[in-house]
Each structure stands twice: as structure tokens, then as C-alpha cells.
Write an enzyme that holds these catalytic residues in place. Structure first.
Site, short mmCIF file in Angstrom:
data_model
loop_
_atom_site.label_atom_id
_atom_site.label_comp_id
_atom_site.label_asym_id
_atom_site.label_seq_id
_atom_site.Cartn_x
_atom_site.Cartn_y
_atom_site.Cartn_z
N GLY A 1 0.82 -1.21 0.00
CA GLY A 1 0.00 0.00 0.00
C GLY A 1 0.85 1.25 0.00
CB SER A 2 -0.05 4.71 0.86
OG SER A 2 -0.45 4.66 2.22
CB ALA B 1 0.94 7.78 4.56
CB VAL B 2 -0.86 2.90 5.30
CG1 VAL B 2 -1.34 1.70 6.11
CG2 VAL B 2 -2.02 3.86 5.05
N GLY B 3 2.37 2.53 5.42
CA GLY B 3 3.53 1.67 5.66
C GLY B 3 4.30 2.08 6.90
CD GLU C 1 7.10 -5.54 -1.91
OE1 GLU C 1 7.35 -4.64 -2.76
OE2 GLU C 1 7.94 -6.37 -1.57
CB CYS D 1 2.77 0.34 -6.49
SG CYS D 1 3.17 -1.40 -6.82
#
Length: 501
Positions: free
Chosen positions: A188-189, A191-193, A210, A244
Site C-alpha cells: 500500500g501507501s 504513509a500507512v507503511g 511493498e 505502484c
């Protein structure tokens, strides 16, 4: 709401029972997962299209068929992957057994992404099963139909105690991250990573992230611009740009820019005709939130190609921007839509400097037939992957790891690298417990002396390898082992006879 603690506890009990560790069990579950995909391939494709509105071709080829082949690859190779590796050993350990044993971490959490809702759930899920873990799969709530279908099908085909699906959004994900896992895999993004990374650090849980970022493209004067335009447009427009590893911006000279734009116009017209919006081969943006975010990036931009959009249909025309500046809004975030900015540079060195001044990308694309330029990018840039003269397709090459570096992620997977990602590689040294071996070991025991110290320093000193001696040394070590065994047996027999006399 699902009782997350009970789900995790159940998965841990299943792992602790040892059922997932055998080759036979893993293979059976992987074959069951292949059966799930094969028997429901049309339903899976239709569900993807319902959630993400991508063309049927993309749903089948990039997701359903990709997962089928990934499963077949694991079925064909799992037994070999599970075998302990026997690394080379120095003379110090010539008589010992040295192994690298892959073992499962335990309970794995996999958090999938919406843009490829089947592939980005089932590909890591497969790796975790192959490595012998129990798994909790959390599909994206932005692709709800796919999440519901996976939650329905997985318990029907796979062991429901070992492999469970948790549906939901941010509250459920937050609850999951409060639990202790042995491995976490997130797509995912960035920011969430960072949130995932912070949650994992509380228990020192290993993770694969990833993520994404702005994947650059450099085009030089040696590139065939019609081929280059087709391959860049393929990467930028697949799934309406919601990938991505989609090429995020182009770096080239002003002269190449003009020719490239014309080549892109010809390519788009050839693929989609005059009415792109009516063409079933062109996808849509996933929801209104993402649509509005992408369209906002066009404000004040100089549009060279496209630019039209319709929020009611979540349609954004293939769009190319020219005269883009590094400070423009479109360069401040990953685009994740069918927009391609072009920035001008004078040469490859300036392009490399521009790339290196920014966060490390998930993918870097170079279009050049000049070997020196290819080597220049290979040696002087850092990215998750480097692809020369094409875009995106490195994702399907399962003999190289796919993954990010720095801001674009950590860890890699695909093929055997998926098995390795979910496996702890346990180094193992097995020595014989016999008195004969103590003659060599005695030098390390007290009382210490200069002689013992000198012997150990010289015996363990690392020396450069001699070309061609690798196999000779193995034969020598084998012969030494046989000779030592024979000498040892003779000596022991001699001592026994002497004792009897």
C-alpha cells in the site's frame, strides 16, 4: 466486529500444533488454493472488474492468470525450496555438518491492496503457506466485493484453522496491529507503511513493506520513440494508471519531448480510437475520492495530450503534461492515475542527479540502447528494481526479487523469494560428539598458552580462494574425512586390543 484476538489465538494454536510444517500439508493446501482459483476464475475476474472497473483482459492476465502460474511454480518447486541448503565450509569445519534450514516464522499477517485485489492478496498469501506459516489475510476494504469473495471461498478450500480472512477497514486493521504476529506483509501507501512499521517495532516483528513512490523514466536519443511510447503508455495506462510501479514522470531533452509526445498521440489513438471513454479496454478510477485527488493535480498544468474527465463515470482521459517544474503539485506525490508529466534535462548525468535528489523509487525505467548509459544508471542510482527499455513487466519475472528500498519499501518477494520472505533461514552446525575430535578442539580449552593461540590464529586465518580449487577442496575434505575415520577406527581398535592385553 470480528473478535480479532480470538482469530489470532486460533491461528497461533494451529501453528503450535505443527500441522503446517510438513511438505505434504503445505503442498495439499497450495493445490487446494490452485483449485480455488481454477474453479472460480471467471467469478474472480468479474468481481475484480466490479470493484476496480479494469478491463477484463487486465483482470484475467494481470491477476487471475498471474496467480495461477505463481501457484503452479510453487507446486513444482516447493520440495526443493524446503530442503536445507548446504553452504561451503572452511577447513575448520571440514568434519562437521553445516546447513541453512528454512523454517516458518509462525503466524503471518498479510494486508492486501485494492488496485490488484486478487494478485496482491494471494501472491504473498501463497508464499506464507509455502513457508509453513499460518496466515491471517486482511483484504482491502476499498475492493469490498473481492474481500467478501475471498472470505467466502478460502474457508471452503483451505484449512480454516490455519488460514483465516478478516474483513473490514481501519478499525479492524488497527485491532490486528495491536496483536502480536511473527511476520507482517503490507502492500500500500508509504504513509500507512510507516504506521505498519511502527506497530511491528513494538514486538520486533519482521516485515515486508511493498510501497510505491514516483517511479521515473529517462529517455535518451538512442531510443526508438514509437516503441518507447508504446511501452511507457502500457505502464502508465494499465489499470488507468493505478499501479505502484507505473512510470510516474519522464525525464528527457526538449527535442525528445516533442517527438515523444507525438509518438504517444499515435499510440493512444491506435489503441483506443477517437472515443476513448467508450472503449472497453480503458479502465476507470476506483472511487470519487481518488478521482478528485488526481484531477486536482491538473490545475494550472500545461496539457499536451488529453485532460478531459467525468466524475460521474470516474473517467480520466490519458493525459500528458509538458513544461513541468519540480515544484508543481503533480511532482509532490505519487500520481496513481493516467497522467504523465514530462520534465526536461540536458543529459543522463543531470537525470541521475535529479533522481538521486529524491526518495528512492520502487522502479526506475531507462530507455536507451547505449550500454554505457545503461551501466551509468545501474551503478549510480538506487531503486527497488531497474528495467531497461520497458515498463512494469519485471513484476512477472519470478527469478528476480520484487520490492522497494528506502521510502519505496523493504524486503522482496515473487517466486522463491516469496518463500524466502516468510522463512527464517536458520543456520545450523552439527558436530560429532566423540573423543577423537577433541584432539583438534583441545587448543581452545584452558590452560591457555602462546602455542595454542598461535595454532588457532593460523588454523582459522582466512585466505583468498584459489581459482579452480573449490571442487578440489571438496574432494580433499571428503578424502580427509575418510582418512580420519579409518585412522580413528584403527587407533581405537589398537587401544582396545592393548587394553585387553
Amino acid at each position: 466486529m470480528t473478535n480479532i484476538s480470538e482469530v489470532v489465538a486460533s491461528a497461533r494454536d494451529a501453528f503450535n500444533s505443527g500441522v503446517t510444517k510438513s511438505y505434504e500439508f503445505r503442498l495439499g493446501q497450495i493445490k487446494a488454493l490452485l483449485k480455488l482459483v481454477e474453479e472460480n476464475d471467471k467469478l474472480l475476474a468479474e468481481t475484480i472488474m466490479k470493484d476496480v472497473r479494469k478491463p477484463k483482459f487486465e483482470a484475467v492476465i494481470f491477476e487471475v492468470n498471474y496467480v495461477k502460474n505463481d501457484l503452479r511454480n510453487v507446486i513444482f518447486n516447493l520440495k526443493d525450496w524446503m530442503e536445507p541448503e548446504k553452504p561451503d565450509k572452511s577447513l575448520t569445519f571440514a568434519m562437521d555438518t553445516v546447513l541453512i534450514q528454512p523454517e516458518p516464522y509462525g503466524v503471518a499477517l498479510i494486508i492486501g491492496a485494492w488496485n490488484y485485489p486478487i494478485q496482491l492478496c494471494l501472491a504473498p498469501f501463497l508464499g506464507a503457506i509455502a513457508a509453513g506459516n499460518t496466515v491471517i489475510l486482511k483484504p482491502s476494504e476499498i475492493a469490498p466485493h473481492t474481500a467478501n469473495l475471498l472470505a467466502e471461498l478460502i474457508p471452503k478450500y483451505l484449512d480454516p484453522k490455519c488460514y483465516q480472512v478478516v474483513k473490514g477497514g481501519i478499525p479492524e486493521t488497527t485491532k490486528l496491529l495491536e496483536e502480536r504476529f511473527d511476520y507482517i506483509f503490507y502492500t500500500g501507501s508509504c504513509a500507512v507503511g510507516k504506521i505498519i512499521h511502527q506497530a511491528a517495532s513494538k514486538n520486533l516483528t519482521p516485515i515486508t513493506l511493498e510501497l510505491g513512490g514516483k517511479s521515473p523514466v529517462y529517455i535518451d536519443s538512442t531510443a526508438d520513440l514509437d516503441l518507447t511510447a508504446a511501452r511507457i503508455m502500457f505502464g502508465r495506462l494499465a489499470n488507468a494508471g493505478q499501479s505502484c510501479i507505473a512510470p510516474d514522470y519522464v525525464l528527457c531533452t526538449k527535442e525528445i519531448e516533442a517527438k515523444f509526445i507525438e509518438a504517444c498521440k499515435r499510440c493512444i489513438k491506435k489503441w483506443y480510437g477517437d472515443n476513448i471513454k467508450a472503449n472497453v479496454d480503458y479502465g476507470r478510477i476506483v472511487n470519487r475520492h481518488h478521482f478528485q485527488r488526481i484531477v486536482k493535480l491538473l490545475e494550472g498544468a500545461k496539457i499536451a495530450v488529453g485532460g478531459s474527465h467525468d466524475i460521474n463515470d470516474l473517467y480520466i482521459e490519458p493525459t500528458i503534461l509538458r513544461d513541468v517544474k519540480p515544484s508543481d503539485p503533480v511532482m509532490q506525490q505519487e500520481i496513481f492515475g493516467p497522467i504523465l508529466p514530462i520534465l526536461n534535462v540536458s543529459n543522463a548525468a543531470e537525470a541521475i542527479t535529479f533522481i538521486n535528489e529524491r526518495e528512492k523509487p520502487l522502479a526506475l525505467y531507462l530507455f536507451s540502447t547505449n550500454k554505457k548509459i545503461q551501466d551509468l544508471f545501474l551503478k549510480n542510482t538506487s531503486s527497488g528494481n531497474l528495467l531497461v527499455n520497458d515498463t512494469m513487466i519485471h513484476f512477472s519475472c519470478d527469478t528476480i526479487p520484487f520490492g522497494g528500498v528506502g521510502n519505496s519499501g523493504m524486503g522482496g518477494y515473487h517466486g522463491k523469494f516469496s518463500f524466502d520472505a516468510f522463512s527464517h533461514m536458520k543456520g545450523t552446525l552439527i558436530k560429532k560428539l566423540d573423543k577423537l575430535g577433541e584432539y583438534a578442539n583441545a587448543a581452545r580449552y584452558p590452560p591457555f598458552s602462546e602455542g595454542k593461540m598461535s595454532f588457532i590464529v593460523n588454523a582459522t586465518k582466512k585466505r583468498p580462494p584459489i581459482p579452480g580449487m573449490k571442487y578440489v577442496s571438496r574432494i580433499f575434505i571428503f578424502g580427509l574425512g575418510v582418512a580420519t575415520t579409518l585412522v580413528g577406527k584403527c587407533l581405537m581398535k589398537f587401544l582396545e586390543n592393548r587394553k585387553d592385553n
